[in-house]
Enzyme design. Structure first.
Site, PDB file in Angstrom:
ATOM      1  N   GLY A   1       0.819  -1.218   0.000  1.00  0.00           N
ATOM      2  CA  GLY A   1       0.000   0.000   0.000  1.00  0.00           C
ATOM      3  C   GLY A   1       0.843   1.254   0.000  1.00  0.00           C
ATOM      4  O   GLY A   1       0.537   2.234  -0.702  1.00  0.00           O
ATOM      5  N   CYS A   2       1.918   1.245   0.756  1.00  0.00           N
ATOM      6  CA  CYS A   2       2.789   2.426   0.851  1.00  0.00           C
ATOM      7  C   CYS A   2       3.540   2.655  -0.458  1.00  0.00           C
ATOM      8  O   CYS A   2       3.731   3.797  -0.879  1.00  0.00           O
ATOM      9  CB  CYS A   2       3.766   2.265   2.012  1.00  0.00           C
ATOM     10  SG  CYS A   2       2.910   2.067   3.599  1.00  0.00           S
ATOM     11  N   THR A   3       3.934   1.574  -1.108  1.00  0.00           N
ATOM     12  CA  THR A   3       4.594   1.691  -2.406  1.00  0.00           C
ATOM     13  C   THR A   3       3.625   2.252  -3.439  1.00  0.00           C
ATOM     14  O   THR A   3       3.963   3.181  -4.181  1.00  0.00           O
ATOM     15  CB  THR A   3       5.145   0.328  -2.854  1.00  0.00           C
ATOM     16  OG1 THR A   3       6.098  -0.122  -1.877  1.00  0.00           O
ATOM     17  CG2 THR A   3       5.800   0.408  -4.213  1.00  0.00           C
TER      18      THR A   3
END
Length: 153
Positions: A43-45
């Site tokens: 998700g952060c990527t």
């Protein structure tokens, strides 16, 4: 802590490339600060890549972007280089910046409770005033929503 429609309180932090960021240095441009849990997670990527892909639209709107997590500066720089993020990342291992924005929350994963970063984004105008915030962010479509808010300023 921060409040909508109020000037951001005094702060000082450094980016992954060693640049200083303060409440006074951000004045003169719109600023997006997005908090995310951890480098190199799906998700952060994706969120970082979405900001990267919209970067020119943000710069056209006179806006700088900072991503923030508790990861180390070294991890940030590797993450930033791996995904060619054109914006700076801020390391906050002591959670000082995170607590200013009140993004450290009780989270649960597989029945285990822990304190972690709640995915959140903040829009600060050219005068250093917090004009919008998004908490408990869902990644899909989020960057477009933030961009629309920036373009409406």
């Amino acid at each position: 802590m921060i409040e909508l429609q109020h000037e951001i309180p005094a702060f000082y932090t450094n980016t992954s490339s060693g640049n200083e960021v303060t409440n006074t240095s951000i004045k003169g441009k719109n600023t997006v600060v997005y908090f995310y849990p951890k480098d190199n997670t799906p998700g952060c990527t994706t969120e970082g890549q979405d900001f990267r892909d919209a970067y020119s639209a943000f710069t056209d709107a006179d806006t700088v972007i900072y991503g923030v997590s508790r990861d180390s500066l070294r991890t940030h720089e590797n993450f930033r280089n791996k995904h060619t993020f054109p914006f700076e990342l801020i390391s906050d291992p002591d959670e000082v910046f995170c607590r200013l924005f009140d993004v450290i929350k009780l989270k649960k994963l597989y029945g285990k409770e822990y304190m972690g970063i709640e995915r959140s984004t903040f829009l600060i105008d050219k005068n250093g005033v917090l004009v919008n915030e998004w908490r408990k962010v869902k990644v899909k479509g989020h960057v477009n929503e933030v961009l629309a808010a920036v373009q409406a300023l």
